[in-house]
Scaffold this active site. Structure first.
Site, PDB file in Angstrom:
ATOM      1  N   HIS A  85     -18.898  -6.432  -5.898  1.00 59.06           N
ATOM      2  CA  HIS A  85     -17.453  -6.328  -5.653  1.00 59.06           C
ATOM      3  C   HIS A  85     -16.905  -5.282  -6.623  1.00 59.06           C
ATOM      4  CE1 HIS A  85     -13.528  -8.411  -4.570  1.00 59.06           C
ATOM      5  NE2 HIS A  85     -13.165  -7.748  -5.654  1.00 59.06           N
ATOM      6  N   CYS A 121      -2.910   1.547  -5.141  1.00 58.61           N
ATOM      7  CA  CYS A 121      -1.954   2.560  -4.738  1.00 58.61           C
ATOM      8  C   CYS A 121      -2.627   3.916  -4.898  1.00 58.61           C
ATOM      9  CB  CYS A 121      -0.716   2.482  -5.614  1.00 58.61           C
ATOM     10  SG  CYS A 121       0.521   3.660  -5.133  1.00 58.61           S
ATOM     11  N   ARG A 167      -6.965 -10.831   1.473  1.00 61.91           N
ATOM     12  CA  ARG A 167      -6.759 -11.649   0.274  1.00 61.91           C
ATOM     13  C   ARG A 167      -6.671 -10.770  -0.979  1.00 61.91           C
ATOM     14  NH1 ARG A 167      -8.723 -12.536  -4.706  1.00 61.91           N
ATOM     15  NH2 ARG A 167     -10.844 -12.323  -3.879  1.00 61.91           N
TER      16      ARG A 167
END
Lengths: 313, 313
Positions: free
Chosen positions: B222, B255, B29
């Protein structure tokens, strides 16, 4: 979602972390010796100058290891000849033996570092020696350097894991480390050469040194980020009282996307932590990021430092 | 120097760290929604299957956010229709509003997550709401879900820094977080959405929740690795008693070499730490690394996870 980056982290001190940390910048030596590109001496000199300009005060400049083994640093004499030494900045060089010491003396160096091994296999492969015999090899180097008024740091490799021997017992590391200190070295840098350590090992090894009577102020830590653990282990070491940390501008020495991302902890990522903790370092993060971006362009590949990528993008 | 990699870290427990940690896998997700490549539903299904096969037991599967905003997850219904749910594995889905809840119920979901904001600017930009109004928006979602026997997790974004507002006061985060829990959510995941936090802030925010009477067992963390701090902050949170950690297989969502390396903490890098600390997770690191390597090939770019690069090279 917004993407404007914040220039610096907000500050909040953390329990049990030191108020002052010395960064031992190893990019020009440990970084560049592990890059596949051989960097011209003029670029290295500009690199050193920019690092000093950013506020770093300990710059490990080069190595007198044989150019047969480390062609990346074959220009050590040339580099030291061209170096504009700044007041307040130390430029230690790595010296493997008496011949290296003579070269360092001839080049006007005032700080050197020797590098030992905590394990037999690495002593054999990297030093062509044994754990025991390395002390005989280093003894005249350290005493000669000290007689000449030099300061000597000792590196100890494979302090946490060895690729051939596996886990390395704390006692073995402490014994080898104490022998190096006893030769007359002022500081011992504990290297996780293959980057495998985690927090419990870091605490365990530092506790073992403390039990053996080695004050934490004589210890430095040197983590590689092969498994992404370098900064977490560094913070753990800071909690244990360590105040000298080795790092490499831009994470030099590691490729960000190749199989062997074995680079050092990136100085910028460490600085972000230290700034966030309110630890004064005297280093200008923006200048350092610009320097690492410039060096990455010289090397023809991006920096593996997260902070460099976030701020220089 | 030797380059043979060790399969797993050696183990050493650390002071004050928990013996059991739950990994909340967000790669399918939070990871995929931040990738520029849109992954076909068959690949997502294989990904979920491989993650479960590796031993992960909480897999955040997808999101019912509008496909206009998140085209990467526009296939949520199709995905859930094709999903082979395994016993002992939870597949929470993100639900933004009552319409999303209806879709989740229709798709047979048993666990959902809502996502709130700790700051006004992000509430405006991400939720088209305000900090205060978001609770009205979430109230019927949480009560409807609970009435249907679902478990509801709450995410709270921008808990440490906000790109428009800068540092976020602890009290502001605690107030918003408590409101979400009070709606009936079982767990609150504290998000460092822009990855700026350092150890002192992590300690400070967790202490503020404790002072406000929120037990640490209801909190998860998180972290994003934008500034390289994710794992160091996670270890700090574990020291503060947190036992649920969000991470993304292969560091999906970031990335490795572009300007905005804003990915989640890589599950493999977290696992390396947990294995090293002797914390049982039930996850097979080799299987997970193989899965992340396979997914990186699907995305046509290397994984930003250091462990994936070290072990899959």
């Amino acid at each position: 979602m917004g993407t404007r980056e914040l220039g610096l982290p907000q500050r909040a001190a953390a329990d049990g972390l030191p108020s002052r940390v010395t960064i031992w910048e190893v990019g020009p030596r440990d970084g560049l010796q592990n890059e596949s590109t051989i960097v011209p001496v003029e670029v290295k000199l500009e690199f050193l100058d920019r690092l000093a300009d950013a506020g770093l005060t300990t710059l490990e400049a080069t190595s007198f290891v044989s150019p047969k083994w480390v062609p990346q640093l074959a220009d050590a004499e040339q580099l030291l000849d061209g170096l504009q030494r700044r007041e307040g900045v130390r430029y230690p060089v790595l010296v493997p033996n008496e011949r290296g010491l003579k070269r360092a003396l001839d080049a006007g160096c005032r700080d050197i570092a020797i590098f030992g091994s905590a394990t037999e296999t690495f002593a054999q492969r990297n030093l062509n020696s044994t754990v025991e015999k390395q002390f005989d090899m280093f003894e005249p180097v350290v005493s000669g350097a000290r007689d000449a008024g030099m300061d000597v740091r000792a590196y100890l490799s494979m302090c946490f894991g060895d690729p051939w021997e596996g886990p390395v017992p704390y006692e073995q590391v402490v014994t080898a480390g104490k022998r190096l200190l006893d030769l007359g070295c002022s500081q011992l840098s504990l290297g996780d050469t293959i980057g495998v350590a985690t927090a419990g090992q870091v605490e365990g090894l530092l506790a073992a040194f403390a039990e053996a009577g080695v004050g934490v102020e004589r210890l430095a830590v040197h983590f590689h980020d092969t498994y992404g653990q370098a900064l977490a282990n560094t913070v753990t070491a800071l909690r244990c009282g360590v105040t000298t940390v080795d790092s490499s501008a831009g994470g030099l020495g590691g490729c960000p996307y190749a199989e062997s991302a074995t680079g050092n902890l990136a100085t910028e990522d460490l600085l972000w932590t230290l700034e966030g903790l309110g630890v004064e370092t005297g280093v200008d993060l923006d200048k350092l990021v610009a320097t690492s971006k410039w060096m990455a362009e010289r090397l023809g590949r991006p920096s593996p430092s997260r902070v460099v990528n976030a701020l220089a993008g």
